[in-house]
Design an enzyme around this catalytic site. Structure first.
Site, PDB file in Angstrom:
ATOM      1  N   LYS A 285     -33.711 -49.069 -72.692  1.00 39.55           N
ATOM      2  CA  LYS A 285     -33.259 -50.447 -72.914  1.00 39.55           C
ATOM      3  C   LYS A 285     -34.104 -51.089 -74.014  1.00 39.55           C
ATOM      4  CE  LYS A 285     -31.549 -53.978 -69.760  1.00 39.55           C
ATOM      5  NZ  LYS A 285     -31.261 -54.175 -68.335  1.00 39.55           N
ATOM      6  N   GLU A 371     -24.842 -57.992 -53.172  1.00 36.40           N
ATOM      7  CA  GLU A 371     -24.795 -59.317 -52.555  1.00 36.40           C
ATOM      8  C   GLU A 371     -24.288 -59.256 -51.114  1.00 36.40           C
ATOM      9  OE1 GLU A 371     -23.685 -58.557 -55.598  1.00 36.40           O
ATOM     10  OE2 GLU A 371     -24.886 -59.804 -56.948  1.00 36.40           O
ATOM     11  N   ARG A 399     -18.460 -62.636 -53.822  1.00 33.97           N
ATOM     12  CA  ARG A 399     -18.354 -61.289 -53.299  1.00 33.97           C
ATOM     13  C   ARG A 399     -18.700 -61.182 -51.838  1.00 33.97           C
ATOM     14  NH1 ARG A 399     -19.978 -56.503 -57.195  1.00 33.97           N
ATOM     15  NH2 ARG A 399     -18.158 -57.006 -58.404  1.00 33.97           N
TER      16      ARG A 399
HETATM   17  C1  LIG Z   1     -22.034 -58.785 -58.788  1.00 35.57           C
HETATM   18  C2  LIG Z   1     -23.084 -59.034 -59.824  1.00 35.57           C
HETATM   19  N1  LIG Z   1     -24.346 -59.319 -59.448  1.00 35.57           N
HETATM   20  C3  LIG Z   1     -25.296 -59.559 -60.385  1.00 35.57           C
HETATM   21  C4  LIG Z   1     -25.000 -59.508 -61.715  1.00 35.57           C
HETATM   22  C5  LIG Z   1     -26.049 -59.858 -62.761  1.00 35.57           C
HETATM   23  N2  LIG Z   1     -26.362 -58.716 -63.597  1.00 35.57           N
HETATM   24  C6  LIG Z   1     -25.842 -58.559 -64.824  1.00 35.57           C
HETATM   25  S1  LIG Z   1     -26.348 -57.185 -65.579  1.00 35.57           S
HETATM   26  C7  LIG Z   1     -27.335 -56.765 -64.278  1.00 35.57           C
HETATM   27  C8  LIG Z   1     -28.167 -55.534 -64.345  1.00 35.57           C
HETATM   28  C9  LIG Z   1     -27.333 -54.354 -64.693  1.00 35.57           C
HETATM   29  O1  LIG Z   1     -28.134 -53.215 -64.754  1.00 35.57           O
HETATM   30  P1  LIG Z   1     -27.505 -51.870 -65.304  1.00 35.57           P
HETATM   31  O2  LIG Z   1     -26.163 -51.665 -64.709  1.00 35.57           O
HETATM   32  O3  LIG Z   1     -28.496 -50.804 -65.093  1.00 35.57           O
HETATM   33  O4  LIG Z   1     -27.290 -52.146 -66.832  1.00 35.57           O
HETATM   34  P2  LIG Z   1     -28.369 -52.313 -67.991  1.00 35.57           P
HETATM   35  O5  LIG Z   1     -28.409 -53.761 -68.321  1.00 35.57           O
HETATM   36  O6  LIG Z   1     -29.695 -51.817 -67.499  1.00 35.57           O
HETATM   37  O7  LIG Z   1     -27.850 -51.497 -69.111  1.00 35.57           O
HETATM   38  C10 LIG Z   1     -27.238 -57.703 -63.266  1.00 35.57           C
HETATM   39  C11 LIG Z   1     -27.971 -57.663 -61.983  1.00 35.57           C
HETATM   40  C12 LIG Z   1     -23.661 -59.209 -62.051  1.00 35.57           C
HETATM   41  N3  LIG Z   1     -23.251 -59.172 -63.328  1.00 35.57           N
HETATM   42  N4  LIG Z   1     -22.738 -58.960 -61.106  1.00 35.57           N
END
Ligand SMILES: Cc1ncc(C[n+]2csc(CCOP(=O)(O)OP(=O)(O)O)c2C)c(N)n1
Length: 641
Positions: A285, A371, A399
Site C-alpha cells: 500500500k 459490522e 448492514r
Molecule cells: C461495510 C464497510 N465497512 C467499512 C468500510 C470502510 N473501509 C473502506 S476501505 C476499508 C479497508 C479495506 O481494506 P482492503 O480491502 O484490504 O483494501 P486496501 O485499502 O488495503 O487496498 C475499510 C474498512 C467500508 N467501505 N465498508
C-alpha cells in the site's frame, strides 16, 4: 513532455495489448506520478491505488473489459482502472460535484459494472455475474479484486462457499494482499495470509515447482491440477496449505503484485483454467510515494489535500472534530469504568478509538470489516457483564440492522453504538451519507438515540448510555467540526424527555426543532425569520428518539413547527412528531425539513445541503412563505412527505 507520452496514449484497455513489459513498467511509473500529483490536490484514496498499479495493468492486459467484467471490492482502489479506461482527464474533479466519482460508477463508464463502496460485496457480485454468463452460454470470464481487509467481511465468505460449489464458473478472484485495511488487518485470516506470504521455505519450493510446471507444455486445468498435486504433497512438511484450496477452490500464489510479468503469467493461466481460481497477490500500500511508504500505520489509505512531495497535509486543522471529542470521552470513561470495552470494525483510528486502544489494549477489539459480527459480539459481551461501545460510520450500520433488532434489542442487551459521519458527508457519494440510521433505529423497540449538539451534550449522552444495561443506546454525530458550546436558556423535562430551549421569542407562533449538527442551522433559521418579523423559538430534544411527550406537549402550543434534521425525512423526528401531534388532536402544523429519500450525487457537504434545500436561507424562505400564507401549509407538508 516525453515522460507522459505513454500515459497520454492510453484511452482504453485495448491500448495496453501492444505494450512490451518494459513499456508497461514505464506506464506504471507514469501512472504513479499522475496519481500522486492529482490526488494530492483533490484528496482521495491514494495509498490503495498506488498499491494496485501493476495489478490493474496486468488485469487489463489479460482480460477483455468490459466483456469480461472486472469488479473491485469496495471500489476505492479503482483509480488506475479509471485511468486505463479513458477517464484520466477527469481526475482534476475527483470526488467533486459533477466530477469523477471516487468509486466505480456505471454511469461513468461501461467498464464499471458496479457502483460499490461498502466492502466485501465483490465476490457475490462476481459469482452472480458468472452464474448468469454460464447460464447464457457466453464466453466471458469475471474478475474480482478483493483486499485482505474486505476479505474479513462475512459476505465474502458466503460467496466463497458458493463459488467452491460451482467448479465450472468462469471466475478469477484476485486477493490483493497488502496486510492492511485502514490499519494492519487483524484476525485469523490475516494471520493465515501472513503465513502464506512469509514462509520462505514454502515460497522457494513453490517457485521451483512453478518454474517446472510453466516449462511443461501444459495450460489450463492440467497445469493447475499438477501444481495443486505438488502443493498438496508439500503442504504438510513445509507450510499450511491455503485455506482456499482446502475449501476446494484452486489457489495460486503468493505472487509479487508489482511484477507485471509474473502477474500477467498467472492471470493468463487463471483465465484459461475455465473454473474459479484464486490468485493471491502481495502488494504494498502506498508504493512509490515515500511519505506514504514511511507511514507504516496507515500508508495513506485516504488523504485530504497534501503537499505532493512531502505528503504533509496542506490545511492542518486546529479545530477539533466530533471524533476527537469521542476519543477524549472514551479514555475518560475507560479510566472510570472497568467494564467498558471498545469495538471497531476495522476503523480504529477513523472512529477515534486509537487512544482508548493505547490505554486499554485488552479492552479494545478490532473485529475486521464485520459490522454484523461487531453488534452480536457486543451483545454477547454485554451478557457476560461488560458494557461494549461499538463505533461505526453511520452508513455502515445499515448492514447490521437485523443484528441490532433481533440480537441486541430483542435480548435487551446494554450496548452503546456510536455513529460517526452521521448526516450528509458529501464527497464520497450516495453510499457514504449517514442518512438512514435514525429511520432504521426508530423502528427498533427500546432503542434510545441521542444526537448531541456539542461536546458537553456528547459526554452527557455517553455517560448516560453506559449506565443503561437493558437497552441499546445510539449516539450519532457529524463528520463536521465540533461546534462551539451552545447553552440552553431554559429546559423542560429531565432524562430522556429533556428538551433544551436554546432561544425563546416572546409571543412566537413558530417553533424550530433542531438537533445534532443542525442546531446551528435551526438557530440561524430562527434569526432569519426574526429579521422578517416572525418570532421563533428554538429547541433541541437531546434524545431525538423516541420522540418524547415533553417535545410533543411543547410543540402543541405553537401554530407552526419546523423540524430540521440531518437524516431522512421519512422516519425522522418531524414525521414522528407530526403523527404524535395528530394523535393528540393538536392543531400545530409540522413542516419537515430533512434529507429526501434519494441517492444523492457527490459534492461537498455544503453543496449537497444546498441541492436538497437544507441551508438556513432555503429553509427560512420556505418557512416564511408558509407562515405568512397559511394556505401553503398543506401543500408544503405534502411535498415533503
Ligand atoms: C461495510 C464497510 N465497512 C467499512 C468500510 C470502510 N473501509 C473502506 S476501505 C476499508 C479497508 C479495506 O481494506 P482492503 O480491502 O484490504 O483494501 P486496501 O485499502 O488495503 O487496498 C475499510 C474498512 C467500508 N467501505 N465498508
Amino acid at each position: 513532455m516525453a515522460i507522459m507520452s505513454l500515459l497520454e496514449s492510453i484511452s482504453s484497455p485495448r491500448d495496453l495489448r501492444a505494450l512490451s513489459r518494459r513499456q508497461l513498467e514505464q506506464l506504471a511509473d507514469e501512472i504513479r506520478s499522475f496519481l500522486i500529483t492529482k490526488v494530492s490536490r483533490t484528496g482521495g484514496h491514494l495509498g490503495p491505488n498506488l498499491g494496485v498499479v501493476e495489478l490493474t495493468l496486468a488485469i487489463h492486459k489479460v482480460f477483455n473489459s468490459p466483456t469480461d467484467p472486472v469488479i473491485f471490492d469496495t471500489g476505492h482502489q479503482s483509480y488506475v482502472h479509471k485511468i486505463i479506461t479513458g477517464r484520466a482527464g477527469g481526475f482534476d474533479s475527483l470526488r467533486q460535484k459533477g466530477g469523477l466519482s471516487g468509486y466505480p460508477e456505471p454511469a461513468e463508464s461501461e467498464h464499471d459494472w458496479v457502483a460499490n463502496s461498502h466492502a466485501s460485496t465483490s465476490l457475490s457480485w462476481a459469482e452472480g455475474l458468472a452464474k448468469g454468463i454460464r447460464l447464457r452460454g457466453e464466453d466471458r470470464t469475471v474478475v474480482a479484486v478483493i483486499g485482505d481487509g474486505a476479505l474479513t467481511g462475512g459476505m465474502a465468505w458466503e460467496a466463497l462457499n458458493n463459488i467452491a460449489d460451482n467448479n465450472d464458473l468462469r471466475l478469477v478472484v484476485i486477493v490483493n494482499d497488502n496486510g492492511r485495511s485502514y490499519t494492519p488487518t487483524v484476525g485469523g485470516l490475516a494471520n493465515h495470509l501472513a503465513g502464506l506470504r512469509t514462509d520462505h521455505r514454502y515460497e522457494k519450493t513453490l517457485s521451483l515447482i512453478k518454474r517446472t510446471v510453466t516449462r511443461l507444455p501444459l495450460i489450463g486445468r492440467p497445469a493447475y491440477d499438477l501444481l495443486h498435486g505438488f502443493k498438496t504433497g508439500v503442504k504438510d512438511v513445509l507450510a499450511p496449505q491455503s485455506m482456499f484450496s482446502d475449501l476446494g477452490i484452486k489457489y495460486t500464489g503468493p505472487i509479487d503484485g508489482h511484477d507485471i510479468t509474473a502477474l500477467t503469467n498467472h492471470l493468463e493461466q487463471a483465465r484459461q483454467y475455465g473454473g474459479p481460481v484464486i490468485v493471491h497477490c502481495v502488494t504494498r500500500k502506498g508504493r512509490g510515494f515515500q511519505a506514504a511508504e514511511e507511514n507504516e500505520e496507515d500508508r495513506f489509505h485516504a488523504i485530504g489535500k497534501i503537499n505532493e512531495f512531502t505528503g504533509e497535509p496542506l490545511s492542518a486543522s486546529v479545530q477539533a472534530t466530533w471524533t476527537d471529542a469521542v476519543a477524549e470521552a472514551m479514555v475518560q470513561l475507560g479510566q472510570r469504568r472497568q467494564d467498558v470495552v471498545a469495538i471497531t470494525a476495522a476503523m480504529l483510528n477513523p472512529v477515534g478509538f486509537g487512544r482508548f486502544a493505547a490505554a486499554f489494549p485488552d479492552r479494545t477489539f478490532d473485529v475486521g470489516i464485520a459490522e454484523q459480527h461487531a453488534i452480536v459480539s457486543a451483545a454477547g459481551m454485554a451478557k457476560a457483564g461488560l458494557h461494549p461501545v461499538v463505533a461505526l460510520y453511520a452508513t455502515f450500520l445499515n448492514r447490521a440492522f437485523d443484528q441490532v433488532l433481533m440480537d441486541a434489542a430483542l435480548h435487551k442487551t446494554g450496548i452503546t453504538i456510536l455513529l460517526d459521519r452521521a448526516g450528509i458527508t458529501g464527497s464520497d457519494g450516495p453510499s457514504h451519507n449517514g442518512m438512514w440510521d435514525m429511520s432504521l433505529m426508530g423502528i427498533v423497540p427500546g432503542v434510545q438515540l441521542a444526537a448531541p449538539r456539542d461536546q458537553t451534550r456528547l459526554v452527557e449522552a455517553l455517560d448516560r448510555a453506559v449506565d443503561v444495561d437493558d437497552a441499546v443506546t445510539v449516539i450519532r454525530y457529524s463528520k463536521e467540526r465540533l461546534p462551539d458550546e451552545i447553552n440552553e436558556v431554559a429546559h423542560v423535562g429531565e432524562g430522556l424527555g429533556r428538551v433544551d430551549v436554546l432561544r425563546r421569542a416572546e409571543g412566537a407562533r413558530v417553533l424550530v426543532v433542531g438537533y445534532g449538527q443542525f442546531v446551528g442551522t435551526a438557530l440561524s433559521v430562527a434569526e432569519r425569520l426574526n429579521d422578517q418579523g416572525v418570532a421563533a423559538t428554538v429547541v433541541d430534544p437531546l434524545w431525538a428518539l423516541p420522540v418524547s411527550a415533553e417535545l410533543t406537549s411543547m410543540a402543541s402550543d405553537f401554530d407552526v413547527v419546523l423540524t430540521l434534521e440531518d437524516n431522512l425525512v421519512e422516519g425522522g423526528v418531524g414525521q414522528r412528531l407530526r403523527a404524535r401531534l395528530a394523535d393528540e388532536g393538536a392543531a400545530a402544523k409540522v413542516l419537515t425539513f430533512g434529507i429526501p429519500q434519494a441517492f444523492l450525487a457527490p459534492g461537498s457537504r455544503d453543496e449537497v445541503l444546498e441541492e436538497i434545500g437544507l441551508t438556513a436561507a432555503q429553509v427560512s424562505m420556505q418557512a416564511l412563505g408558509v407562515v405568512l400564507n397559511d394556505a401553503e401549509v398543506e401543500q408544503h407538508t405534502e411535498s415533503t412527505r
